[in-house]
Structure formats: C-alpha cells, structure tokens
Design a protein around this motif. Structure first.
Motif, PDB file in Angstrom:
ATOM      1  N   HIS A   1       2.123 -19.290  12.176  1.00  9.70           N
ATOM      2  CA  HIS A   1       0.980 -19.520  13.067  1.00  9.70           C
ATOM      3  C   HIS A   1       0.596 -18.289  13.885  1.00  9.70           C
ATOM      4  O   HIS A   1      -0.335 -18.359  14.697  1.00  9.70           O
ATOM      5  CB  HIS A   1       1.273 -20.692  14.005  1.00  9.70           C
ATOM      6  CG  HIS A   1       1.558 -21.976  13.297  1.00  9.70           C
ATOM      7  ND1 HIS A   1       0.729 -22.489  12.320  1.00  9.70           N
ATOM      8  CD2 HIS A   1       2.601 -22.846  13.396  1.00  9.70           C
ATOM      9  CE1 HIS A   1       1.243 -23.620  11.865  1.00  9.70           C
ATOM     10  NE2 HIS A   1       2.370 -23.858  12.493  1.00  9.70           N
ATOM     11  N   TRP A   2       1.306 -17.187  13.679  1.00  2.00           N
ATOM     12  CA  TRP A   2       1.018 -15.962  14.434  1.00  2.00           C
ATOM     13  C   TRP A   2       0.330 -14.930  13.555  1.00  2.00           C
ATOM     14  O   TRP A   2       0.681 -14.755  12.399  1.00  2.00           O
ATOM     15  CB  TRP A   2       2.309 -15.355  14.989  1.00  2.00           C
ATOM     16  CG  TRP A   2       2.974 -16.170  16.046  1.00  2.00           C
ATOM     17  CD1 TRP A   2       4.013 -17.040  15.882  1.00  2.00           C
ATOM     18  CD2 TRP A   2       2.639 -16.206  17.437  1.00  2.00           C
ATOM     19  NE1 TRP A   2       4.357 -17.614  17.084  1.00  2.00           N
ATOM     20  CE2 TRP A   2       3.522 -17.116  18.057  1.00  2.00           C
ATOM     21  CE3 TRP A   2       1.692 -15.556  18.224  1.00  2.00           C
ATOM     22  CZ2 TRP A   2       3.488 -17.400  19.416  1.00  2.00           C
ATOM     23  CZ3 TRP A   2       1.657 -15.834  19.580  1.00  2.00           C
ATOM     24  CH2 TRP A   2       2.541 -16.750  20.168  1.00  2.00           C
TER      25      TRP A   2
ATOM     26  N   GLY B   1      -0.964 -15.570   9.929  1.00  3.12           N
ATOM     27  CA  GLY B   1      -1.132 -16.892  10.516  1.00  3.12           C
ATOM     28  C   GLY B   1      -1.574 -17.889   9.473  1.00  3.12           C
ATOM     29  O   GLY B   1      -1.061 -17.901   8.343  1.00  3.12           O
ATOM     30  N   ASP B   2      -2.549 -18.718   9.840  1.00  2.00           N
ATOM     31  CA  ASP B   2      -3.095 -19.719   8.922  1.00  2.00           C
ATOM     32  C   ASP B   2      -4.377 -19.234   8.243  1.00  2.00           C
ATOM     33  O   ASP B   2      -5.117 -20.026   7.679  1.00  2.00           O
ATOM     34  CB  ASP B   2      -3.373 -21.034   9.667  1.00  2.00           C
ATOM     35  CG  ASP B   2      -2.104 -21.628  10.264  1.00  2.00           C
ATOM     36  OD1 ASP B   2      -1.141 -21.791   9.507  1.00  2.00           O
ATOM     37  OD2 ASP B   2      -2.072 -21.913  11.470  1.00  2.00           O
ATOM     38  N   GLY B   3      -4.657 -17.936   8.348  1.00  2.00           N
ATOM     39  CA  GLY B   3      -5.849 -17.394   7.700  1.00  2.00           C
ATOM     40  C   GLY B   3      -6.908 -16.949   8.685  1.00  2.00           C
ATOM     41  O   GLY B   3      -6.649 -16.819   9.888  1.00  2.00           O
ATOM     42  N   PRO B   4      -8.128 -16.710   8.211  1.00  2.00           N
ATOM     43  CA  PRO B   4      -9.197 -16.133   9.043  1.00  2.00           C
ATOM     44  C   PRO B   4      -9.508 -16.898  10.323  1.00  2.00           C
ATOM     45  O   PRO B   4      -9.909 -16.298  11.312  1.00  2.00           O
ATOM     46  CB  PRO B   4     -10.407 -16.140   8.089  1.00  2.00           C
ATOM     47  CG  PRO B   4      -9.813 -16.096   6.727  1.00  2.00           C
ATOM     48  CD  PRO B   4      -8.559 -16.903   6.806  1.00  2.00           C
ATOM     49  N   LEU B   5      -9.327 -18.224  10.310  1.00  2.53           N
ATOM     50  CA  LEU B   5      -9.638 -19.021  11.501  1.00  2.53           C
ATOM     51  C   LEU B   5      -8.380 -19.468  12.237  1.00  2.53           C
ATOM     52  O   LEU B   5      -8.425 -20.405  13.039  1.00  2.53           O
ATOM     53  CB  LEU B   5     -10.483 -20.237  11.116  1.00  2.53           C
ATOM     54  CG  LEU B   5     -11.909 -19.946  10.629  1.00  2.53           C
ATOM     55  CD1 LEU B   5     -12.622 -21.237  10.256  1.00  2.53           C
ATOM     56  CD2 LEU B   5     -12.698 -19.212  11.710  1.00  2.53           C
ATOM     57  N   SER B   6      -7.271 -18.781  11.984  1.00  4.28           N
ATOM     58  CA  SER B   6      -5.999 -19.184  12.592  1.00  4.28           C
ATOM     59  C   SER B   6      -6.053 -19.227  14.113  1.00  4.28           C
ATOM     60  O   SER B   6      -5.465 -20.109  14.738  1.00  4.28           O
ATOM     61  CB  SER B   6      -4.896 -18.222  12.149  1.00  4.28           C
ATOM     62  OG  SER B   6      -3.634 -18.628  12.629  1.00  4.28           O
ATOM     63  N   MET B   7      -6.800 -18.304  14.723  1.00  9.90           N
ATOM     64  CA  MET B   7      -6.865 -18.251  16.186  1.00  9.90           C
ATOM     65  C   MET B   7      -7.831 -19.264  16.775  1.00  9.90           C
ATOM     66  O   MET B   7      -7.984 -19.336  17.990  1.00  9.90           O
ATOM     67  CB  MET B   7      -7.246 -16.844  16.646  1.00  9.90           C
ATOM     68  CG  MET B   7      -6.055 -15.925  16.789  1.00  9.90           C
ATOM     69  SD  MET B   7      -6.392 -14.547  17.903  1.00  9.90           S
ATOM     70  CE  MET B   7      -7.402 -13.528  16.877  1.00  9.90           C
TER      71      MET B   7
ATOM     72  N   LEU C   1     -14.917 -16.131  13.576  1.00  7.45           N
ATOM     73  CA  LEU C   1     -14.264 -15.017  14.244  1.00  7.45           C
ATOM     74  C   LEU C   1     -14.518 -13.733  13.452  1.00  7.45           C
ATOM     75  O   LEU C   1     -14.400 -13.723  12.228  1.00  7.45           O
ATOM     76  CB  LEU C   1     -12.750 -15.250  14.335  1.00  7.45           C
ATOM     77  CG  LEU C   1     -12.278 -16.537  15.012  1.00  7.45           C
ATOM     78  CD1 LEU C   1     -10.771 -16.668  14.881  1.00  7.45           C
ATOM     79  CD2 LEU C   1     -12.680 -16.554  16.474  1.00  7.45           C
ATOM     80  N   THR C   2     -14.852 -12.666  14.155  1.00  2.82           N
ATOM     81  CA  THR C   2     -15.056 -11.366  13.515  1.00  2.82           C
ATOM     82  C   THR C   2     -14.121 -10.356  14.157  1.00  2.82           C
ATOM     83  O   THR C   2     -14.211 -10.082  15.358  1.00  2.82           O
ATOM     84  CB  THR C   2     -16.511 -10.888  13.674  1.00  2.82           C
ATOM     85  OG1 THR C   2     -17.401 -11.876  13.122  1.00  2.82           O
ATOM     86  CG2 THR C   2     -16.715  -9.571  12.929  1.00  2.82           C
ATOM     87  N   PHE C   3     -13.207  -9.798  13.355  1.00  5.94           N
ATOM     88  CA  PHE C   3     -12.219  -8.852  13.858  1.00  5.94           C
ATOM     89  C   PHE C   3     -12.668  -7.416  13.627  1.00  5.94           C
ATOM     90  O   PHE C   3     -13.204  -7.088  12.564  1.00  5.94           O
ATOM     91  CB  PHE C   3     -10.875  -9.057  13.163  1.00  5.94           C
ATOM     92  CG  PHE C   3     -10.221 -10.379  13.465  1.00  5.94           C
ATOM     93  CD1 PHE C   3      -9.452 -10.536  14.608  1.00  5.94           C
ATOM     94  CD2 PHE C   3     -10.378 -11.464  12.614  1.00  5.94           C
ATOM     95  CE1 PHE C   3      -8.839 -11.751  14.894  1.00  5.94           C
ATOM     96  CE2 PHE C   3      -9.779 -12.680  12.884  1.00  5.94           C
ATOM     97  CZ  PHE C   3      -9.005 -12.821  14.030  1.00  5.94           C
TER      98      PHE C   3
ATOM     99  N   SER D   1      -2.348  -7.880  10.207  1.00  2.00           N
ATOM    100  CA  SER D   1      -1.477  -7.436   9.125  1.00  2.00           C
ATOM    101  C   SER D   1      -1.388  -8.472   8.008  1.00  2.00           C
ATOM    102  O   SER D   1      -1.350  -9.675   8.262  1.00  2.00           O
ATOM    103  CB  SER D   1      -0.067  -7.171   9.677  1.00  2.00           C
ATOM    104  OG  SER D   1       0.864  -7.003   8.635  1.00  2.00           O
ATOM    105  N   LYS D   2      -1.327  -7.995   6.777  1.00  2.00           N
ATOM    106  CA  LYS D   2      -1.191  -8.910   5.640  1.00  2.00           C
ATOM    107  C   LYS D   2       0.159  -9.622   5.656  1.00  2.00           C
ATOM    108  O   LYS D   2       0.339 -10.665   5.009  1.00  2.00           O
ATOM    109  CB  LYS D   2      -1.354  -8.157   4.319  1.00  2.00           C
ATOM    110  CG  LYS D   2      -0.352  -7.058   4.072  1.00  2.00           C
ATOM    111  CD  LYS D   2      -0.624  -6.358   2.753  1.00  2.00           C
ATOM    112  CE  LYS D   2       0.360  -5.209   2.504  1.00  2.00           C
ATOM    113  NZ  LYS D   2       1.766  -5.656   2.444  1.00  2.00           N
ATOM    114  N   ASP D   3       1.121  -9.072   6.414  1.00  2.00           N
ATOM    115  CA  ASP D   3       2.438  -9.699   6.523  1.00  2.00           C
ATOM    116  C   ASP D   3       2.465 -10.815   7.556  1.00  2.00           C
ATOM    117  O   ASP D   3       3.362 -11.664   7.540  1.00  2.00           O
ATOM    118  CB  ASP D   3       3.491  -8.645   6.890  1.00  2.00           C
ATOM    119  CG  ASP D   3       3.670  -7.594   5.807  1.00  2.00           C
ATOM    120  OD1 ASP D   3       3.653  -7.967   4.623  1.00  2.00           O
ATOM    121  OD2 ASP D   3       3.807  -6.407   6.152  1.00  2.00           O
TER     122      ASP D   3
END
Length: 228
Positions: free
Chosen positions: A116-117, A96-102, A84-86, A91-93
């Motif tokens: 998870h969000w 989720g579960d990190g770079p591949l959370s989605m 995934l490339t954003f 937000s750092k707050d």
C-alpha cells in the motif's frame, strides 16, 4: 481478527471483509461512536462504505465481546478516486496499489512491503489532484512512513498549492519537520489546514531528505493523500 479491503473507484466505495482464524466465528460490529456490546450487528457478509465512518468489530462468545477489537476509520475524502498526475513517478519496486493508490482510501501499515506504499528514492514526491470541478476545501494531509533500518525517512516538508486552471498555482500551506533519529519506525499524517477555499486542482509536494546520515540514498514513502 483480520480484514481485507478492496476499493470500487467507479462507485466511490470501499468493501471490507472480516475474518477470524476460528471456524464459524461469531463476529459482530458497530458503526460510528457506538460501543461494541450485545446490541452489535452480527457480521454475515462483506460491508460496503460510501461515506466516512468508524467500523468497530469483535469476536463474540456467550453474547460478550472477547479478545482485541478491530477498529478502522473508513475515510471517503474529496480526492478519493480522483485523477493523480505525478511529476516524478514512484519507484517500480514500490508502486502501492497502482496509479490511484494514494486516492483509494486504503492505508498502509508499518510494514513498508504491505503493498500500500509508494516510494521515491532521493526524489521529492510531487503530485497534482484534479477534483474535476471547483470544490470547497480546508485541509490536505498525507500519510508517511519512517523506518530507519530500511532507509525510509519522513519528508522534511510538505507544501500544498491550489489552482483553478491547473497551470498557475498559489501556495496556501506548508509544514516542516526536522529529521529525528530517535523515531525508528512510525507513521505520521502531515496535515495542512487553511482557510476554506474553492479550487479544482491541488498540488502537494513532500520534500525528500535525499541523503541519510550514512550518506546512502533516502527513501520517501506515502500511502494516502486526503483532501477535506
């Protein structure tokens, strides 16, 4: 009954552990559209899934299910474990579960702090999924959250575009939703369906409300991006 989900992105699988507060519980489960009855399988160890299916489980007593059943859909979709490339990082707050959370197959709950969000404040969520090779797709959806008390709002629109080279994109679908103050707390999956097409890159843009009715900054929360 509670569950713990972990993702093995290397093997493209999801591991689910089931637990109950009682000692030595008799937990049994079935897969798919089967009913939970005395033919259900006894749960002895964590379950691994590499294909989309429905898991149903229940605590048993005297060979009969008791209490509320656990039901979950394990969704192994085409974006699962893909890069995934954003355009604008979450937000750092709310990472989720990190770079591949989605793209890890684990869904968020109505509790926005469940880990998870991923969240964006006053910014759109724009991401490109690399499917690694051209594949036939016909539906893209994203899971979103609204919690008015916490300043989290559904997107006002979700747009899907595709590309063969990752540079030039063609829009193939869009859904819009007007802000509705009556929806205090809920989860909605925005689905965009289109004629089946082959593509490698999929771009998804979720448009942030930007400003809440009280003029405070609006949060946009996304848990999973599914490609079918």
């Amino acid at each position: 009954m509670t569950s713990t989900l972990t993702t093995n992105l290397k093997d493209k699988s999801i591991n689910i552990s089931l637990e109950n507060e009682f000692p030595n519980p008799d937990i049994r489960y079935v897969l798919g559209d089967k009913n939970i009855d005395n033919k259900a399988i006894k749960y002895t160890d964590a379950l691994d899934f590499s294909e989309t299916t429905i898991l149903k489980a229940s605590l048993f007593k005297h060979d009969k299910p008791i209490g509320k059943s656990y039901i979950d859909t394990i969704n192994i979709h085409k974006a699962f474990g893909k890069a995934l490339t954003f355009k604008s990082t979450y937000s750092k707050d709310y990472q989720g579960d990190g770079p591949l959370s989605m793209a890890n197959g684990i869904r968020g709950s109505k509790n926005f702090g469940d880990g998870h969000w991923q969240g964006w404040l006053e910014e759109d969520m724009e991401v490109v999924i690399d499917l690694e090779k051209p594949q036939p797709i016909k539906e893209v959806s994203i899971g979103t959250l609204q919690n008015l008390e916490s300043g989290i709002y559904f997107p006002t629109a979700v747009t899907v575009s595709i590309s063969d080279d990752g540079t030039t994109y063609e829009e193939i679908g869009k859904v819009e939703r007007k802000f509705n103050i009556r929806t205090k707390k809920d989860i909605i999956n925005f689905k965009i369906k289109f004629k089946e097409t082959n593509t490698r890159y999929v771009k998804v843009i979720a448009t942030n409300l930007k400003k809440a009715p009280n003029d405070a900054g609006a949060w946009l929360f996304v848990d999973e991006l599914l490609v079918h």
